[in-house]
Design a protein around this motif. Structure first.
Motif, short mmCIF file in Angstrom:
data_model
loop_
_atom_site.label_atom_id
_atom_site.label_comp_id
_atom_site.label_asym_id
_atom_site.label_seq_id
_atom_site.Cartn_x
_atom_site.Cartn_y
_atom_site.Cartn_z
N VAL A 83 0.93 -1.22 0.09
CA VAL A 83 0.03 0.05 0.08
C VAL A 83 0.84 1.26 -0.17
CG1 VAL A 83 -1.67 1.25 1.27
CG2 VAL A 83 -2.06 -1.24 0.86
N LEU A 84 1.77 1.31 0.84
CA LEU A 84 2.70 2.58 0.90
C LEU A 84 3.44 2.49 -0.34
CD1 LEU A 84 3.90 2.14 4.80
CD2 LEU A 84 2.21 3.74 3.92
N THR A 85 4.12 1.42 -0.60
CA THR A 85 4.98 1.64 -1.85
C THR A 85 4.16 2.13 -3.31
OG1 THR A 85 6.32 -0.31 -1.21
CG2 THR A 85 7.05 0.59 -3.20
N ASN A 86 3.08 1.74 -3.22
CA ASN A 86 2.10 1.71 -4.41
C ASN A 86 1.74 3.10 -4.43
OD1 ASN A 86 0.93 0.48 -6.66
ND2 ASN A 86 -1.02 0.59 -5.84
N THR A 87 1.33 3.81 -3.16
CA THR A 87 0.89 5.13 -3.15
C THR A 87 2.05 6.14 -3.51
OG1 THR A 87 -0.56 4.37 -1.26
CG2 THR A 87 -0.17 6.46 -1.66
N PHE A 88 3.29 5.93 -2.95
CA PHE A 88 4.41 6.75 -3.03
C PHE A 88 4.79 6.77 -4.50
CE2 PHE A 88 5.01 6.29 1.58
CZ PHE A 88 4.80 7.91 1.78
N GLY A 89 4.65 5.35 -5.13
CA GLY A 89 5.31 5.35 -6.57
C GLY A 89 4.17 6.07 -7.60
N LYS A 90 2.89 5.94 -7.31
CA LYS A 90 1.94 6.42 -8.02
C LYS A 90 2.07 8.18 -8.02
CE LYS A 90 -1.56 3.10 -8.78
NZ LYS A 90 -2.69 2.63 -8.35
N LEU A 91 2.45 8.55 -6.90
CA LEU A 91 2.75 10.00 -6.51
C LEU A 91 4.05 10.46 -7.00
CD1 LEU A 91 1.36 10.47 -3.03
CD2 LEU A 91 0.26 11.14 -5.15
N GLY A 92 4.91 9.57 -7.64
CA GLY A 92 6.10 9.91 -8.27
C GLY A 92 7.23 10.06 -7.07
N LEU A 93 6.81 9.64 -5.91
CA LEU A 93 7.81 10.06 -4.69
C LEU A 93 8.70 8.84 -4.12
CD1 LEU A 93 5.10 11.76 -2.64
CD2 LEU A 93 6.90 12.89 -3.97
N GLY A 94 8.50 7.75 -4.96
CA GLY A 94 9.33 6.43 -4.62
C GLY A 94 9.67 5.56 -5.92
N ARG A 95 10.06 4.75 -5.68
CA ARG A 95 10.26 3.55 -6.75
C ARG A 95 8.97 3.00 -7.49
NH1 ARG A 95 12.13 -2.23 -4.54
NH2 ARG A 95 11.36 -2.87 -6.41
N ALA A 96 8.95 2.63 -8.69
CA ALA A 96 7.69 2.28 -9.39
C ALA A 96 6.94 1.29 -8.64
CB ALA A 96 8.04 1.67 -10.56
#
Ligand SMILES: C[S@@+](CC[C@H](N)C(=O)[O-])C[C@H]1O[C@@H](n2cnc3c(N)ncnc32)[C@H](O)[C@@H]1O
Length: 235
Positions: free
Chosen positions: A179-192
């Motif tokens: 949930v965290l990685t996906n959310t940050f990834g979609k916001l362009g704030l982390g890895r895909a």
């Protein structure tokens, strides 16, 4: 004073630098990677515990898979489970696209002997084996590297060479990390975003390959572990 023991780390040669199936298919075809693989993944007490939990889930699947004598361990990598399978009384063929990994698998304790029926270099997308060659195909720590369409083609290959059973390791979406990685990834704030499946997507992939799921075994704690070991048979 003795030197502190080296711990697995981010700069180890066998730690992949990129995501994606194309990269992973070639990454392990290296002596340096094959040599470092077990140290990086299984040498710390925490990693050994994870290994033991995975093995326990595989054994639970095997206990339900009736009539199994021969197993294709694909990809066998450095033979993490090959020896364990032979000690359980199975005859095993180890297979991998990487000759370097196969060489390593054959060289470790438990990597040879009468219950090892051989090693075959093969691409899981098109196996050089006749239909109905073995009783079970086991595929661990692999499918999460592969895109969904290729996964379905591989599952069909597994179903072709296996007389009945498949034991496949999958990664699911139901974790806090996802949930965290996906959310940050979609916001362009982390890895895909990580490639993970829902239960519905898992069922659709197996159905598309003509497989019936018989059990989905959770490897560890809900919400923290994303590992499922799936027991399936030809529908
Ligand atoms: C992360 S390792 C897993 C090995 C082993 N099952 C384990 O649990 O330790 C992934 C392995 O997949 C192999 N591999 C990658 N693409 C492949 C393909 N298309 N066909 C067969 N093996 C492949 C790599 O060479 C590597 O040994």
């Amino acid at each position: 004073m003795s030197a502190p023991m080296k711990k697995p780390g981010k700069s180890d040669p066998s730690r992949p630098r990129e995501d994606g199936y194309g990269y992973k298919r070639d990454f392990y075809r290296s002596e340096q990677v094959a040599e470092d693989y077990d140290f990086h993944r299984f040498s710390s007490p925490e990693r050994q515990k994870r290994n033991a939990r995975k093995w326990a889930a595989i054994r639970r699947a095997l206990a339900q898979a009736t009539g199994v004598r021969t197993i294709l361990d694909l990809p066998c990598g450095t033979g993490r489970f090959t020896g364990g399978l032979t000690r359980e009384g199975f005859e095993v063929v180890g297979s991998d696209i990487s000759m370097e990994m196969l060489r390593k698998a054959a060289s470790i304790p438990g990597g040879s002997g009468p219950a090892i029926r051989g090693y075959v270099q093969a691409n899981a997308e098109a196996l050089p084996l006749r239909g109905d060659s073995l009783d079970c195909v086991m595929s661990i720590r692999f499918m999460m590297h592969v895109d969904p369409a290729t996964r379905v083609r591989m599952l069909r290959e597994f179903a072709r060479v296996s007389r009945r059973w498949m034991i496949i390791d999958y990664r699911h979406k139901y974790t806090i990390r996802y949930v965290l990685t996906n959310t940050f990834g979609k916001l362009g704030l982390g890895r895909a975003p990580l490639s993970r499946v829902s239960r519905k997507e898992l069922e659709a992939e197996f159905a598309a390959a003509g497989l019936a799921i018989r059990d989905v075994i959770r490897v560890s704690t809900p919400l923290f572990s994303d590992k499922w070991v799936v027991l399936a048979e030809r529908a």
